[in-house]
Every structure is written in C-alpha cells, then in structure tokens.
Write a protein that holds these residues in place. Structure first.
Motif, PDB file in Angstrom:
ATOM      1  N   ASN A  51       0.853  -1.190   0.000  1.00 11.96           N
ATOM      2  CA  ASN A  51       0.000   0.000   0.000  1.00 11.96           C
ATOM      3  C   ASN A  51       0.891   1.242   0.000  1.00 11.96           C
ATOM      4  N   HIS A  52       0.268   2.401   0.051  1.00 11.16           N
ATOM      5  CA  HIS A  52       1.032   3.643  -0.101  1.00 11.16           C
ATOM      6  C   HIS A  52       1.333   4.330   1.229  1.00 11.16           C
ATOM      7  N   TYR A  53       0.939   3.708   2.354  1.00 15.29           N
ATOM      8  CA  TYR A  53       1.043   4.399   3.648  1.00 15.29           C
ATOM      9  C   TYR A  53       2.467   4.793   4.028  1.00 15.29           C
ATOM     10  N   ARG A  54       3.438   3.956   3.684  1.00 10.57           N
ATOM     11  CA  ARG A  54       4.826   4.268   4.064  1.00 10.57           C
ATOM     12  C   ARG A  54       5.386   5.433   3.250  1.00 10.57           C
ATOM     13  N   GLU A  55       4.695   5.803   2.176  1.00 11.17           N
ATOM     14  CA  GLU A  55       5.191   6.909   1.333  1.00 11.17           C
ATOM     15  C   GLU A  55       4.382   8.189   1.537  1.00 11.17           C
ATOM     16  N   THR A  56       3.591   8.229   2.608  1.00 12.82           N
ATOM     17  CA  THR A  56       2.800   9.432   2.874  1.00 12.82           C
ATOM     18  C   THR A  56       3.572  10.384   3.787  1.00 12.82           C
ATOM     19  N   LYS A 169      -6.827  12.508   5.478  1.00 10.42           N
ATOM     20  CA  LYS A 169      -6.352  11.163   5.137  1.00 10.42           C
ATOM     21  C   LYS A 169      -6.072  11.049   3.636  1.00 10.42           C
ATOM     22  N   MET A 170      -6.721  11.917   2.864  1.00 13.43           N
ATOM     23  CA  MET A 170      -6.455  11.936   1.421  1.00 13.43           C
ATOM     24  C   MET A 170      -5.217  12.778   1.117  1.00 13.43           C
ATOM     25  N   THR A 171      -5.103  13.948   1.764  1.00 13.24           N
ATOM     26  CA  THR A 171      -3.991  14.855   1.408  1.00 13.24           C
ATOM     27  C   THR A 171      -2.633  14.247   1.755  1.00 13.24           C
ATOM     28  N   ARG A 172      -2.581  13.358   2.771  1.00 18.31           N
ATOM     29  CA  ARG A 172      -1.278  12.798   3.175  1.00 18.31           C
ATOM     30  C   ARG A 172      -0.595  12.067   2.009  1.00 18.31           C
ATOM     31  N   HIS A 173      -1.385  11.516   1.076  1.00 24.97           N
ATOM     32  CA  HIS A 173      -0.789  10.796  -0.065  1.00 24.97           C
ATOM     33  C   HIS A 173      -0.148  11.765  -1.059  1.00 24.97           C
ATOM     34  N   PHE A 267      -5.992   4.994  -4.080  1.00 24.77           N
ATOM     35  CA  PHE A 267      -7.276   4.857  -3.368  1.00 24.77           C
ATOM     36  C   PHE A 267      -6.993   4.841  -1.869  1.00 24.77           C
ATOM     37  N   GLU A 268      -7.694   5.696  -1.112  1.00 22.88           N
ATOM     38  CA  GLU A 268      -7.520   5.741   0.350  1.00 22.88           C
ATOM     39  C   GLU A 268      -8.772   5.118   1.000  1.00 22.88           C
ATOM     40  N   PRO A 269      -8.658   3.874   1.457  1.00 24.28           N
ATOM     41  CA  PRO A 269      -9.862   3.194   1.968  1.00 24.28           C
ATOM     42  C   PRO A 269     -10.377   3.716   3.300  1.00 24.28           C
ATOM     43  N   HIS A 270      -9.542   4.469   4.030  1.00 21.91           N
ATOM     44  CA  HIS A 270      -9.982   4.949   5.343  1.00 21.91           C
ATOM     45  C   HIS A 270     -10.530   6.379   5.308  1.00 21.91           C
TER      46      HIS A 270
ATOM     47  N   ALA B  52       0.665  13.106  15.856  1.00 20.68           N
ATOM     48  CA  ALA B  52      -0.673  12.488  15.836  1.00 20.68           C
ATOM     49  C   ALA B  52      -1.049  12.072  14.411  1.00 20.68           C
ATOM     50  N   LEU B  53      -0.660  12.911  13.431  1.00 13.23           N
ATOM     51  CA  LEU B  53      -0.929  12.561  12.029  1.00 13.23           C
ATOM     52  C   LEU B  53      -0.187  11.286  11.635  1.00 13.23           C
ATOM     53  N   ALA B  54       1.075  11.202  12.080  1.00 14.57           N
ATOM     54  CA  ALA B  54       1.876  10.007  11.775  1.00 14.57           C
ATOM     55  C   ALA B  54       1.272   8.771  12.445  1.00 14.57           C
ATOM     56  N   ASP B  55       0.804   8.945  13.683  1.00 13.46           N
ATOM     57  CA  ASP B  55       0.183   7.814  14.396  1.00 13.46           C
ATOM     58  C   ASP B  55      -1.090   7.345  13.679  1.00 13.46           C
ATOM     59  N   GLU B  56      -1.852   8.326  13.194  1.00 15.76           N
ATOM     60  CA  GLU B  56      -3.097   7.997  12.485  1.00 15.76           C
ATOM     61  C   GLU B  56      -2.799   7.170  11.226  1.00 15.76           C
ATOM     62  N   THR B  57      -1.762   7.584  10.499  1.00 10.03           N
ATOM     63  CA  THR B  57      -1.385   6.850   9.286  1.00 10.03           C
ATOM     64  C   THR B  57      -0.918   5.442   9.642  1.00 10.03           C
ATOM     65  N   GLU B  58      -0.123   5.339  10.701  1.00  9.15           N
ATOM     66  CA  GLU B  58       0.377   4.025  11.107  1.00  9.15           C
ATOM     67  C   GLU B  58      -0.786   3.113  11.531  1.00  9.15           C
ATOM     68  N   ALA B  59      -1.767   3.694  12.217  1.00  9.77           N
ATOM     69  CA  ALA B  59      -2.935   2.900  12.631  1.00  9.77           C
ATOM     70  C   ALA B  59      -3.697   2.388  11.408  1.00  9.77           C
ATOM     71  N   ASP B  60      -3.850   3.257  10.401  1.00  9.81           N
ATOM     72  CA  ASP B  60      -4.541   2.838   9.171  1.00  9.81           C
ATOM     73  C   ASP B  60      -3.741   1.758   8.442  1.00  9.81           C
ATOM     74  N   ARG B  61      -2.425   1.914   8.451  1.00 12.18           N
ATOM     75  CA  ARG B  61      -1.573   0.907   7.788  1.00 12.18           C
ATOM     76  C   ARG B  61      -1.736  -0.450   8.470  1.00 12.18           C
ATOM     77  N   LEU B  62      -1.709  -0.429   9.785  1.00  8.51           N
ATOM     78  CA  LEU B  62      -1.842  -1.697  10.524  1.00  8.51           C
ATOM     79  C   LEU B  62      -3.251  -2.291  10.369  1.00  8.51           C
TER      80      LEU B  62
END
Lengths: 494, 89
Positions: A51-56, A169-173, A267-270, B52-62
């Motif tokens: 997924n793309h989370y590590r690149e946000t 949650k969208m802008t982070r990507h 696509f951001e599912p959350h 907090a933003l980083a934590d939120e992203t990590e929670a979504d990733r997990l």
C-alpha cells in the motif's frame, strides 16, 4: 461411390465434433469473467503489505473544494456544513459551489451559506446551464486555477458527506510527488436503506472498498470516484486544467489522463464518504447507463492502450485489460455460455449435464469467496447487506446455483426435468430481457409495488448486465449524450 | 502486437523519473492561537500535531492487516462449502 457412402458418417461425426468443441469454447469463454474476478479478489489481501502508507507525509495543503450543483438546494446546506466541520485547518479550506443555472432555491441557500462562512464558501453561478457536469466543473476550475492560493483541488458531488478525518487522510498521499490524485471510499449512505439501496450498498462495497484496493496493488486505477477526487495543482495543470467534455465518463478520463501523464492515482480506503444513491430502478438505470456508455466510449477512446505495457505499465498491463474487458464483455460471456449449454444439451444432454455439473462449483466457490472477502473489508456495512450480497445474481439464479451445487437437496433435480434443465441453461441470457421488463414494470402504476419483488427475483447483477447491453445499443445508434441527473433528497446521514 | 515505445511514451517515462527524484511536498506548520485552542476545549486537533498525524497513518496501515483475516475467513467458507457438498454427494 461406395467409398463416399462409407465416408459420409465420418464427415457428420467430424462436423458434430467441431460443433461440440465450439460450444465447449463458448462455455469456457463464460469462465473468463469468473477467473478475472477471482484474480482481482485474490489481490485484495496483498493491500495489507503493498500500500502507499509508508510513502505518505503530514501534508496539509490549501484545498479548494469544487461542488457542481444543479438544483441541489435540498442537500447543499448539509454538505457545506459538513465540509466546514471537517477536521482540517480551517484557513486551508475553501468551498466553491458552481451553480449550473439552478432554477430552485440554490442561489438563496448559497447566499445564506456565504454569509455564515465569509471568504470560505464561494458561490459561482453559470447563467447558461444544462451542458452537464464536466462543463460545470470547468467553469469552477477556471476560477480556482486563476488564483495561486489553491495547492490541491477536491472535486465532489453536492450530496456527498465526508467523514471529519477524510480530507486529511487523502492529502497525506499527495506528499509523495509521484501521486497526482487520490480517491476515497464512497459508501451508500441512505438512512432508510431498503431493497435497492441495500443492493447498491453491496455493489459499492465490492466496487469501491474491495476492487480499488486490488487496483492499488496492481498499480492502475480504473476510476477516481466522481464524488471524491483530490488532485494536486500540478496534476491538474499537467492534464490541461480542464475536465474532458467529450464523453459521459469524465472522471474516468481524468483518471486515465493522470496516469498516462506519469502520475499515480491512489485509493484511500480509510477516507470515508457517504453518498445518496437512486431509490428506484429507472433512476438507477439512467445513472448506470451514463456510466456504462462512458466506459464504452473510453474503450474506444483509449484503444491504443489495451494490453500494451509500453504505453503504460499499469493501464496497458494484462491484468488491467482483462479486468476492464471482463466487465465490459460480461453480457457477451453470459450469452455465449447460455448458447453453449443449450447447444450441448440439444446435441448431447449427458455431456451438457457433465459440463454444467463439473463447471458449476467453480463459479459458486468464486462467488462465495468474493462476497465473503467483500464483506470482510468493511464488516459494519457488509453485515447489513449480506442478504443482498447472496441474492446479487437474483433469487432465480441463486436457486439454480444452489440446485446445481447440492442436487440432492432440490425436489426438481430428479426425474424427467428437460424443461427445467433448458430453463437453467437459458436463464443466464433470459435474465437480461427480464431486467428490461422490470424497468418498464416499475414505471407502470400497478407495477411499482411489484418492482421490488422483481428486483430480488431477477437480481441486481443481471440488471447491470442489461444496462451494459443498453449502453452498447445506445452507442451503436449514436443516441444523444444526455446528462440524466440523479434526484437527490438529502436522505444521507452519518 | 506492441507498437513499441513512442516519443510520448519516452516523455512520460522521463516525467515519472523526474517526479520520483523530487523531494516530498511539505506544508507550512499550522499556527494555532491560544483563542483557537480554547475554542476547541483545550484539545489539540490531530492536524495541528505532526506526531498524531503520523500515528493515524500508522494505525490505518496496521488496520489493513485485517485483510489477511478476511482472506482466511473466505478460504474457510469455500472449504466448508466444498466439504458439505462432498459429504452430501
């Protein structure tokens, strides 16, 4: 002469063999959408690691929200209120409502909203309207791009409601410069979900939450949801700063252009967005016909792209091509399977029964796998619509599949059942005209009450196939590209 | 079948390479005044706190790991269906 006479049965035998082979090929063709669907759903779990989370990054740009509106007075106040309440820096969010010459209370509603949120809610009015959503969006785009303030643009529909945390949650990507656009998970959001809206609820669960995860993994996105697409300014400028007006699927064209211009679509599912969907079969038909015709137009528009990885590694890839055509050619696959089974039955009923019996468990198992996987991606919604998931192909098809999977459990399985067998083999194609009749039935005074029953009997899936057939016919005949707006009443609630 | 790489394909490939080489986009820090904070009941909003933003992203990733559970359930349901069918046949 004697040689010719003795050879004649062989020729007939060879001809019969060829015919059987052709009919078996027809049945096999019907397996392609099943295999394509299974392949897609097997990719979904991969989204856990790919997924793309590590690149946000913690990126909070200035976002202009563009809302095209034509006679949306019933829903605008709730939508704008929700936008103003988003959990996002207030000074970095502005809403531009592009009023497409509305004739209802939209201007008055916008005047009130403008007073409540000075400088943050802007009313842009087109004096000449009715040209469709893309023209309306382009009017707003010209205004927004003329100002340097905007760093990202969110295109949405007037009726959709965003969860408070969805925008950030969208802008982070977009922190990743290779990403040009981000889309969110749109859910059917009617408070009073009934038969049709429950089917749409499951359809969205499968097509958005499940399928788009697979597209994230595959690296090619078919479509940014029209009601939730976030673009970087750079991307909008790279694709010409305008939305396509030549087709009925402007959001799909934007998605393709973004990717063909070298940027990714994620696509951001959350990021969750609720939308109001049609409550009647006729309204649904008009909406989906527009989408299906748009897809037919895009298939032709991008004919240089399919199965050509050199053009684009994702969109031109084998996986994406099979996925795209499996949906587009589903009615053809159903027709060929039906012809194949009926033909085999007429030539050799035992062979037809063997083929059907041997082959039926694969689509049944795939169907069960797909609906379980779909429900698991969002159990909260999935557990509300599991009945509609099971009855997606219709009660009749469900009974046919159950009877074929467990023949010992059905009373009609034994004895001379040639009429039933022919019906089973033909239903794959008969359900399509039945769907057309159902639409007509709903429009009659006495038929309106029977339509929900018909919906469950025929199924949502066959209705979608019938709409695709209608799209082929309308495109072939060059029917006018009318923008049939879905009537919104403000039924959505969080 | 392939028509080979055209000039526009090469241009797109160059864009992809140049975009990948660019630094990540950053936004200026959010300034939250004492009055803003008071209006929010003294609770710092998530968007004002990069951690907090980083934590939120990590929670979504997990949270995406739940897809493996979905896969396990889906396989189990299919195996169950096959087993029941085999037993009844």
């Amino acid at each position: 002469m004697t040689d010719v006479l003795t050879a004649a049965p062989d020729v007939a035998e060879i001809g019969r063999g060829v015919l059987v082979a052709v009919l078996l090929a027809f049945v096999a063709f019907g397996a392609i959408p099943v295999v394509a669907g299974l392949a897609q759903f097997l990719l979904i779990p991969m989204h856990a690691v790919r997924n793309h989370y590590r690149e946000t990054g913690p990126y909070l740009p200035n976002v202009a929200v563009l809302v095209p509106a034509w006679n949306e007075a019933a829903v605008l106040t709730a939508s704008v209120d929700r936008l103003m309440g988003l959990d996002y820096p207030p000074e970095r969010l502005r809403v531009f409502v592009v009023d497409d010459a509305s004739t209802d209370e939209t201007p008055a509603v916008m005047a009130r909203l403008g007073e409540r949120f000075p400088g943050r809610v802007v009313h842009l009015r087109r004096e000449k309207g009715g040209e469709g959503k893309a023209h309306t969006l382009n009017h707003g785009l010209r205004e927004v791009l003329a100002d340097d303030w905007m760093e990202a643009l969110l295109i949405m529909d007037a009726d959709v409601i965003y969860a408070a945390d969805s925008l950030r949650k969208m802008t982070r990507h977009l922190a990743d410069p290779t990403v040009g656009a981000v889309t969110a998970y749109i859910r059917e959001g009617s408070e009073d979900a009934h038969g049709l809206t429950r089917f749409i609820g499951f359809d969205y669960l499968a097509a958005q939450a499940a399928s788009r995860r697979a597209q994230n993994v595959a690296g090619a996105m078919a479509c940014l949801a029209g009601g939730a697409q976030l673009h970087s300014r750079e991307n909008l400028e790279a694709i010409g700063g305008q939305i396509d007006t030549s087709s009925l699927a402007e959001d799909t064209v934007t998605t393709f252009r973004t990717q063909l211009a070298g940027r990714r679509v994620v696509f951001e599912p959350h990021a969750r967005v609720l939308a109001e969907e049609p409550a009647g079969i006729d309204a649904l038909w008009k909406q989906r016909l527009r989408w299906a015709r748009g897809n037919v137009q895009i298939t032709s528009m991008y004919r240089h792209l399919w199965f050509r990885k050199s053009v684009h590694p994702g969109l031109g890839g084998f996986f994406f091509g099979v996925f795209w055509f499996a949906i587009l050619l589903l009615p053809v696959a159903m027709l060929l399977t039906s012809i194949g089974l009926v033909g085999l039955y007429l030539l050799d009923s035992d062979l037809a029964a063997t083929v059907f019996g041997a082959a039926v468990f694969v689509p049944v198992a795939t169907f069960v796998f797909m609906i379980t996987m779909t429900i698991s991606v969002d159990p909260r919604v999935g557990l509300k619509v599991w009945r509609e998931a099971l009855l997606f192909p219709g009660v009749i098809s469900f009974a046919v599949l159950t009877g074929a999977t467990f023949p010992m459990l059905v009373p009609w399985g034994g004895g001379d059942s040639s009429g039933w067998t022919l019906f089973v083999y033909s239903w794959l194609v008969l359900c399509v005209p039945a769907a057309f009749l159902l639409r007509k039935l709903e429009l009659t005074r006495w038929g309106r009450r029977l339509a929900p029953l018909g919906l469950y009997l025929i199924g949502f899936g066959p209705i979608m196939c019938a709409i695709t057939v209608d799209a082929y016919v309308k495109e072939y005949r060059g029917a006018a590209m009318t923008w049939d707006k879905t009537e919104k009443t403000g039924r959505v609630s969080v | 079948m392939s028509r080979g790489r055209t000039t526009s394909d090469r241009a797109t490939a160059e864009i992809v390479t140049s975009l990948a080489a660019r630094p990540y986009r950053v936004s200026p820090p959010v300034v939250l005044t004492a009055a803003d904070l008071a209006a929010r009941g003294g609770v710092l909003p998530v968007w004002a706190d990069p951690m907090a933003l980083a934590d939120e992203t990590e929670a979504d990733r997990l949270r995406e790991r739940r897809l493996f559970a979905g896969l396990a359930v889906a396989i189990a349901v299919v195996v169950l269906l096959w087993t029941v069918r085999s037993l009844l046949m």
